[in-house]
Scaffold this motif. Structure first.
Motif, short mmCIF file in Angstrom:
data_model
loop_
_atom_site.label_atom_id
_atom_site.label_comp_id
_atom_site.label_asym_id
_atom_site.label_seq_id
_atom_site.Cartn_x
_atom_site.Cartn_y
_atom_site.Cartn_z
N THR A 183 0.95 -1.21 -0.21
CA THR A 183 -0.15 -0.07 -0.15
C THR A 183 0.86 1.11 -0.03
O THR A 183 1.85 1.26 0.61
N ARG A 187 -7.41 -3.56 1.60
CA ARG A 187 -6.61 -2.42 1.67
C ARG A 187 -6.41 -1.98 3.03
O ARG A 187 -7.63 -2.12 4.00
N THR A 227 -4.53 1.34 5.62
CA THR A 227 -3.57 2.75 5.65
C THR A 227 -2.97 2.77 6.83
O THR A 227 -3.16 2.08 8.01
N SER A 279 -3.65 0.40 -3.48
CA SER A 279 -3.33 -0.98 -2.68
C SER A 279 -3.29 -1.78 -4.03
O SER A 279 -3.95 -1.80 -4.99
#
Length: 267
Positions: A143, A199, A201, A241
Motif C-alpha cells: 500500500t 487495503r 492505511t 493498494s
C-alpha cells in the motif's frame, strides 16, 4: 506482454498510462508499444505520439492517446513545476532489488486538455520505481499513500515481501528541500473493494481514515481518496493498494490485454 511473449527487452515494452477523472466520467489510456515507437535523449522521451520534455526548469508532458475499452482521444498538455528535486533513493525490499525515488514530491502542475475539455492547477507528485526482477517476484502486496499537508508531502509505503516479511517507510518531504522520516501511525484496515481486494492505511485510532472516493477498482489494484481530520481541517490522501498474488494469477493475466492493448506499428 513481455511475460507472455518471452521478450525481455524493456525498450520493446513501453507505454504511457494516462488517466483523467472528470465529471463526465473516466478516461483511461495505456497502449503498449515497441522499440520503434521509442525516442529518447537526456532531456526528451517520446513514446508513440506522446512525449515528455524538460524545458528550462519545467517538465512538459504532451499527451496524445486513445482510451480503452471505448476508443476516445485524450489530447492535452501537462506542465510540471517540480519545486525541490530530491536525489535520495530508498530500497523497498531487504535484498535491494527494488528501488523507489520521490523526485519531485512537492511539485505544482498546470493541466490544459483539449479532449476532453478541461483545465486546472494544483499540487503534483513525481516519483520513479526501478527493479532487477518483476514486482510479483519481490512482493506479495503493498500500500502507498501521499498527502499534501501545507507545504509538506507525507508519504507512507508499506510492503509485504515475497517471504512474508513486512517492510515500510514513513517520510515527510518538505518544500524547503528537507526530508524527515517519522514514526508511522498504527495500521488501520479499510473496507474491501468491489473486487474484494484488501487495503489498509496508517492512522491513529482517535482520527481514523475515511474512504471519500474510489478511483480505480480492479481485480488486483485499487486507488482511492482518503480523508483525515487534523489541525482544524480535513486532509486528503491519494491511496493505492496492490495485490501481486492476484496480479500473477493466469486469469488476471488473460484480462490485461483488454485494458492494455499492444500497438505494433511505429506510432
Amino acid at each position: 506482454m513481455a511475460r507472455r511473449g518471452g521478450d525481455a527487452d524493456p525498450h520493446n515494452h513501453v507505454t504511457v498510462n494516462a488517466i483523467l477523472y472528470t465529471p463526465r466520467g473516466k478516461y483511461w489510456a495505456m497502449t503498449e508499444r515497441g522499440r520503434a515507437s521509442l525516442e529518447r535523449s537526456r532531456s526528451h522521451v517520446a513514446i508513440g505520439p506522446s512525449q515528455y520534455s524538460w524545458t528550462g526548469d519545467r517538465l512538459v508532458i504532451d499527451i496524445d492517446e486513445k482510451t480503452m475499452p471505448i476508443p476516445r482521444r485524450i489530447n492535452g498538455r501537462i506542465t510540471v513545476d517540480p519545486g525541490p528535486v530530491f536525489s535520495r533513493t530508498w530500497n523497498l525490499d531487504a535484498a535491494g532489488r527494488h528501488e523507489w525515488r520521490p523526485i519531485a514530491p512537492c511539485a505544482k502542475v498546470d493541466v490544459q486538455f483539449e479532449r476532453p475539455s478541461l483545465n486546472w492547477k494544483g499540487h503534483a507528485y513525481v516519483d520513479t520505481n526501478a527493479g532487477t526482477e518483476s514486482l510479483e517476484a519481490g512482493f506479495r502486496s503493498w500500500t502507498w499513500s501521499r498527502q499534501d499537508r501545507r507545504g509538506t508531502t507525507r508519504i507512507h509505503y508499506d510492503v509485504i515481501q515475497r517471504n512474508g516479511v513486512p517492510r515500510g517507510l514513513a517520510l515527510d518531504y518538505n518544500a524547503d528541500g528537507t526530508v524527515v522520516p517519522f514514526e508511522p501511525a498504527p495500521i488501520q484496515d479499510l473496507p474491501l473493494t468491489g473486487w474484494r481486494v484488501s487495503r489498509h492505511t496508517r492512522a491513529h485510532p482517535s482520527n481514523p481514515a475515511r474512504v471519500l472516493k474510489g478511483l480505480e477498482d480492479t481485480p488486483f489494484y485499487s486507488r482511492s481518496v482518503l480523508g483525515f481530520d487534523g489541525e482544524g481541517k480535513e486532509f486528503k490522501s491519494v491511496h493505492e493498494s496492490v495485490d501481486l498474488d492476484r496480479f500473477r494469477s493466469p486469469i488476471v493475466q488473460m484480462m490485461l490485454p483488454f485494458k492494455m492493448p499492444r500497438w505494433t506499428r511505429r506510432r
